[in-house]
Design a protein around this motif. Sequence first.
Motif, short mmCIF file in Angstrom:
data_model
loop_
_atom_site.label_atom_id
_atom_site.label_comp_id
_atom_site.label_asym_id
_atom_site.label_seq_id
_atom_site.Cartn_x
_atom_site.Cartn_y
_atom_site.Cartn_z
N THR A 8 0.83 -0.95 -0.19
CA THR A 8 -0.19 -0.20 -0.20
C THR A 8 1.24 1.40 -0.10
OG1 THR A 8 -2.03 -1.02 1.16
CG2 THR A 8 -1.78 0.93 1.15
N ILE A 9 0.51 2.32 -1.25
CA ILE A 9 1.46 3.72 -1.26
C ILE A 9 0.43 4.81 -0.83
CG2 ILE A 9 2.28 4.73 -2.95
CD1 ILE A 9 2.78 2.56 -4.34
N VAL A 10 1.31 5.09 0.50
CA VAL A 10 0.54 6.10 1.38
C VAL A 10 1.46 7.89 0.77
CG1 VAL A 10 -1.21 5.31 2.78
CG2 VAL A 10 0.79 5.70 3.49
N GLN A 11 1.22 8.93 0.61
CA GLN A 11 1.85 9.92 0.37
C GLN A 11 1.99 10.33 1.46
OE1 GLN A 11 1.61 10.98 -4.00
NE2 GLN A 11 3.34 11.50 -3.86
N ALA A 12 3.09 11.25 1.76
CA ALA A 12 2.35 12.34 2.60
C ALA A 12 4.05 12.91 3.44
CB ALA A 12 1.73 11.53 4.32
N ALA A 32 2.05 16.90 9.92
CA ALA A 32 0.82 16.18 10.82
C ALA A 32 -0.64 15.53 10.23
CB ALA A 32 1.22 16.49 12.73
N GLU A 33 -0.85 17.25 9.49
CA GLU A 33 -2.43 16.21 8.98
C GLU A 33 -2.47 15.30 7.61
OE1 GLU A 33 -4.57 20.20 8.09
OE2 GLU A 33 -4.60 20.66 10.08
N ALA A 93 -3.10 9.45 5.57
CA ALA A 93 -1.86 8.79 5.47
C ALA A 93 -1.98 7.14 6.07
CB ALA A 93 -0.66 8.78 5.67
N VAL A 94 -1.96 7.57 7.65
CA VAL A 94 -2.82 6.41 8.26
C VAL A 94 -4.13 5.89 8.37
CG1 VAL A 94 -2.49 5.72 10.96
CG2 VAL A 94 -0.09 6.65 10.21
N ALA A 95 -4.77 6.40 8.19
CA ALA A 95 -6.38 6.44 8.02
C ALA A 95 -6.51 5.57 6.94
CB ALA A 95 -6.84 7.62 8.01
N PHE A 119 8.05 11.62 16.07
CA PHE A 119 7.40 12.14 17.47
C PHE A 119 5.75 11.94 16.21
CE2 PHE A 119 4.31 15.42 19.32
CZ PHE A 119 4.97 14.86 20.60
N ILE A 120 5.73 12.55 14.76
CA ILE A 120 4.42 13.29 14.57
C ILE A 120 4.41 11.24 14.22
CG2 ILE A 120 3.42 13.70 12.08
CD1 ILE A 120 5.07 16.11 12.73
N CYS A 121 4.59 10.39 13.37
CA CYS A 121 3.95 9.09 13.30
C CYS A 121 3.73 8.47 13.86
CB CYS A 121 5.31 8.91 11.74
SG CYS A 121 5.38 9.60 10.34
N THR A 122 5.23 8.42 15.06
CA THR A 122 4.41 7.67 16.11
C THR A 122 3.21 8.09 17.03
OG1 THR A 122 6.82 7.02 16.65
CG2 THR A 122 5.30 6.48 18.52
N GLN A 123 3.08 9.21 17.54
CA GLN A 123 1.87 9.56 17.90
C GLN A 123 0.62 8.98 16.87
OE1 GLN A 123 1.68 13.76 18.91
NE2 GLN A 123 1.76 12.94 20.81
#
Length: 255
Positions: free
Chosen positions: A55-59, A64-65, A70-72, A116-120
Motif C-alpha cells: 500500500t502506498i501512502v504519500q505524506a 501531522a495532518e 495517510a495512516v487512516a 514524533f508525528i508518525c508515532t503519535q
Amino acid sequence: MGEAAVARHVMVTGGGTGIGAAIAALLKSEGARVSLLGRRREPLEKTAGSIGGATIVQADVTDAEAVSAAVASATAENGPVEILVNSAGIAMTAPFVKTDLDLLRTVWRVNVEGVFICTQAVLPAMLKSGFGRVVNVASTAGLKGYAYTSAYTASKHAVIGLTRSLALETAGRGVTVNAVCPGFTDTDLTSESVEKIVAATGRSADEARAALSDTNPLKRLIRPDEVADAVRWLVGPAAGAITGQSIVVAGGEVM
C-alpha cells in the motif's frame, strides 16, 4: 518475524529507498501487510513493485495532518498499524560555525518531529489492541559524536532519548519501542556523503568511500539488509522483552 507476527500490518516511513526499502522487502517476504509512506510517489511505486505489492501512502512526515490522513488510508486497506518503522530521515553536514538555524531546523523537523508525528498517529491503536512495535532508525550518530554533523548528530541523539522515554511509558501494555543504529550504510544517503567529501577535499570517490568504510573495524559499509534483519528480530515474538534499546549495526564501531 515468526508465526505470531506473520500478516501484521507494517508501516515503513521512508520506505521507498535505502534502509526503509530493505526493511519493507524483508518483512513483506515474511508475510506482513506492508504500507510504504513517503513524499515521492515514484520510489514508493518502485519498491512496492519490487517486493510484490504494498500500500502506498504519500505524506511528508513533518506534516501531522498529512500523516494522519495517510495512516487512516493505510488502516482502511490493511487494518490498524501494528508495526511502525520510522526510517525517513535526512543528513546535512556543515562545520558548526556554518550550521545556521535553517539547517538545524530542517534536520530536526524530519529526523525528530517526523518520528514524533508518525508515532503519535499510530500509537493509540496499538495501546487499544494491546500490541505494537515501534522501531526508530537512528544512527551511530545517536550514540557518539561526528565532526561536521552537529545538527544531524543532535537529532539522532534526540531520537534515542525519545525511544527510551516512550519505551517506559508503554512498558507492560504490549508495545515495545526500540531503535536501530546503523553505521555508514551502502545507500543513496551515503553516496551523497561521498559526493560532498569529494567536493570538499578533492579526494576520489573511491578514497572518500574508503574513508567512510574505515570508521568501523570491518572496514566496509554496512548493507541495508543487515539493518533490516535487526528490525525483523525486534518486531518478532522473540523480542517481546526488548524495549528501550538501541541496537547497533556498525561492525564494532560502537560498543
